[in-house]
Design a protein around this motif. Sequence first.
Motif, mmCIF file in Angstrom:
data_model
loop_
_atom_site.group_PDB
_atom_site.id
_atom_site.type_symbol
_atom_site.label_atom_id
_atom_site.label_comp_id
_atom_site.label_asym_id
_atom_site.label_seq_id
_atom_site.Cartn_x
_atom_site.Cartn_y
_atom_site.Cartn_z
ATOM 1 N N ARG A 332 128.396 96.927 48.428
ATOM 2 C CA ARG A 332 129.691 96.575 48.991
ATOM 3 C C ARG A 332 129.770 95.072 49.251
ATOM 4 O O ARG A 332 128.830 94.470 49.786
ATOM 5 N N PRO A 333 130.896 94.424 48.893
ATOM 6 C CA PRO A 333 131.038 92.984 49.161
ATOM 7 C C PRO A 333 131.254 92.733 50.650
ATOM 8 O O PRO A 333 132.024 93.440 51.306
ATOM 9 N N GLU A 334 130.576 91.760 51.190
ATOM 10 C CA GLU A 334 130.703 91.435 52.611
ATOM 11 C C GLU A 334 131.677 90.273 52.807
ATOM 12 O O GLU A 334 131.845 89.423 51.934
ATOM 13 N N ALA A 335 132.310 90.253 53.991
ATOM 14 C CA ALA A 335 133.162 89.127 54.359
ATOM 15 C C ALA A 335 132.331 87.844 54.357
ATOM 16 O O ALA A 335 131.126 87.858 54.644
ATOM 17 N N HIS A 336 132.972 86.728 54.038
ATOM 18 C CA HIS A 336 132.280 85.450 53.890
ATOM 19 C C HIS A 336 131.453 85.110 55.134
ATOM 20 O O HIS A 336 130.280 84.718 55.043
ATOM 21 N N ALA A 337 132.071 85.273 56.313
ATOM 22 C CA ALA A 337 131.376 84.911 57.555
ATOM 23 C C ALA A 337 130.160 85.796 57.788
ATOM 24 O O ALA A 337 129.095 85.321 58.216
ATOM 25 N N LEU A 338 130.306 87.102 57.499
ATOM 26 C CA LEU A 338 129.177 88.015 57.688
ATOM 27 C C LEU A 338 128.065 87.720 56.681
ATOM 28 O O LEU A 338 126.876 87.742 57.038
ATOM 29 N N ALA A 339 128.436 87.443 55.437
ATOM 30 C CA ALA A 339 127.433 87.166 54.412
ATOM 31 C C ALA A 339 126.598 85.939 54.772
ATOM 32 O O ALA A 339 125.371 85.924 54.580
ATOM 33 N N GLU A 340 127.245 84.909 55.299
ATOM 34 C CA GLU A 340 126.506 83.701 55.707
ATOM 35 C C GLU A 340 125.544 84.012 56.842
ATOM 36 O O GLU A 340 124.413 83.506 56.886
ATOM 37 N N TRP A 341 125.976 84.838 57.776
ATOM 38 C CA TRP A 341 125.114 85.225 58.902
ATOM 39 C C TRP A 341 123.914 86.035 58.401
ATOM 40 O O TRP A 341 122.764 85.751 58.754
ATOM 41 N N TYR A 342 124.166 87.042 57.569
ATOM 42 C CA TYR A 342 123.091 87.885 57.068
ATOM 43 C C TYR A 342 122.094 87.083 56.234
ATOM 44 O O TYR A 342 120.883 87.275 56.330
ATOM 45 N N GLU A 343 122.616 86.155 55.432
ATOM 46 C CA GLU A 343 121.741 85.365 54.578
ATOM 47 C C GLU A 343 120.825 84.466 55.390
ATOM 48 O O GLU A 343 119.666 84.220 55.015
ATOM 49 N N ALA A 344 121.316 84.001 56.535
ATOM 50 C CA ALA A 344 120.503 83.145 57.402
ATOM 51 C C ALA A 344 119.432 83.944 58.149
ATOM 52 O O ALA A 344 118.387 83.405 58.510
ATOM 53 N N GLU A 345 119.698 85.242 58.366
ATOM 54 C CA GLU A 345 118.793 86.050 59.185
ATOM 55 C C GLU A 345 117.867 86.959 58.381
ATOM 56 O O GLU A 345 116.783 87.292 58.844
ATOM 57 N N LEU A 346 118.288 87.385 57.185
ATOM 58 C CA LEU A 346 117.537 88.379 56.438
ATOM 59 C C LEU A 346 116.935 87.775 55.172
ATOM 60 O O LEU A 346 117.637 87.115 54.399
ATOM 61 N N PRO A 347 115.631 87.985 54.935
ATOM 62 C CA PRO A 347 115.008 87.437 53.730
ATOM 63 C C PRO A 347 115.565 88.079 52.467
ATOM 64 O O PRO A 347 115.823 89.280 52.425
ATOM 65 N N PHE A 348 115.753 87.271 51.438
ATOM 66 C CA PHE A 348 116.182 87.728 50.122
ATOM 67 C C PHE A 348 117.588 88.335 50.113
ATOM 68 O O PHE A 348 117.966 89.002 49.146
ATOM 69 N N TYR A 349 118.380 88.127 51.171
ATOM 70 C CA TYR A 349 119.704 88.767 51.226
ATOM 71 C C TYR A 349 120.563 88.369 50.027
ATOM 72 O O TYR A 349 121.279 89.196 49.451
ATOM 73 N N ALA A 350 120.536 87.096 49.644
ATOM 74 C CA ALA A 350 121.400 86.611 48.563
ATOM 75 C C ALA A 350 121.114 87.301 47.238
ATOM 76 O O ALA A 350 121.969 87.315 46.347
ATOM 77 N N TYR A 351 119.930 87.922 47.118
ATOM 78 C CA TYR A 351 119.566 88.554 45.848
ATOM 79 C C TYR A 351 120.441 89.759 45.528
ATOM 80 O O TYR A 351 120.546 90.169 44.376
ATOM 81 N N ARG A 352 121.098 90.334 46.530
ATOM 82 C CA ARG A 352 121.973 91.489 46.288
ATOM 83 C C ARG A 352 123.181 91.089 45.449
ATOM 84 O O ARG A 352 123.878 91.961 44.900
ATOM 85 N N HIS A 353 123.462 89.788 45.353
ATOM 86 C CA HIS A 353 124.621 89.321 44.585
ATOM 87 C C HIS A 353 124.327 89.199 43.100
ATOM 88 O O HIS A 353 125.133 88.653 42.356
ATOM 89 N N ILE A 354 123.181 89.734 42.652
ATOM 90 C CA ILE A 354 122.830 89.641 41.244
ATOM 91 C C ILE A 354 123.667 90.599 40.395
ATOM 92 O O ILE A 354 123.766 90.462 39.183
#
Length: 413
Positions: A332-354
């Motif tokens: 599921r696509p996350e809201a921009h603000a939530l995605a930035e928060w998750y990416e800062a807190e969770l390792p490898f979060y950005a990889y889900r956008h592959i």
Amino acid sequence: MNERFTVQLILGSLVALGLPILVVLLLQDSGLTQTNFANSIVAAAAAFGSGLVLSRRLRVYPGVVQVATELPIFIGTYSLAAIAVLVLRVDYSNTYLLSSFVLAVAITLLFASAFVRGRLPRYAVVPIGNATRLKHIRWAEFVPMDSPRLKLEGRVDGVVADLRADLPPEWEQALADVALQGCPVYHFKQLEEALTGKVDIEHLSENSLGSLIPNRAFADIKSIVDRLCALAVLPLVALPCALVALAIKLDSPGPVFFRQSRIGRGGAPFTVIKFRSMQCSQQRGDERIASVTQDHDGRITRVGAFIRRYRIDEVPQLINVLRGEMSWIGPRPEAHALAEWYEAELPFYAYRHIVRPGITGWAQVNQGHVADLTSVHDKLRYDFYYIKNFSLWLDVVIILRTVRIVLGGFGVK
């Protein structure tokens, strides 16, 4: 498993293909000829065989309840068989095909119930390293091995070990003996993924990251099929969507559609389109907090509660699918603000956008809607499992479970 499938194939064929012959003869079908009788048997055999193979193929994924998937699978295969004989304009017996369908579902459900009811997978565990951590999984039975020479009584579906641990020679020999006897030996992480549908993301190695690269050819074909399906569905939902839009306008002031910036494939932002299900608010505040839907959220309108329960608010995302921004199935696509928060807190979060985000996905059918950091961490493990097992078969499982979830209202906020 192979012996069970063979028994199911033989018994099922006798019931689903043999008994309908008696039904046709008893009903004395006046239009029956040798040609349409033969065509009907061929069509039914193809439908039953493909349904059985598909059912077996889907059972490898966690959470697949065989009894709950048999009916839609056989509806699909028998419908395709009926369409095929109509397109080819060959004679066939309606009575035979219908009888075969009913009996195929009945015998398969009975067979599934006999094997599934009260039966948990049972594994012997080598008590060295991290293999013992699997005991938290409630839908399997784990029996610790006190000795490498211990012979377990009763059925064992496999032996689990931490194959990266420093195993003593006697345990290594025991695992070799077990494998030679035909009993599967699993690395604990391999079995954990298979049973939970999650990929551990705490310490991804280079090999793990390599296995998470999705099949490019399948991704390209999937994108084309997504758009073709969206084009086919749009005319069918046009009138219902117009009625929903009217209900939204009459229920509360504000626009019909809700638009929000979300993160898509490759981290590129796009604007998602949904039916508005909440009150319009002029209040300014933390965008991250505003993006989270709470339990019993007071902003949800009366019409909004209904369309959210049955996921009707998601229908306008067909436009996003046509644009190539989304898929029918994916994280599921996350809201921009939530995605930035998750990416800062969770390792490898950005990889889900592959992969392209989806209207529904593996995390949604297993976990539902979440927003707190701990739950999102768990959701990310589901997303990585989907990416690692990116395939048509897993998409079929998600579609079947999505239908069941929509009817039951699972995970709605």
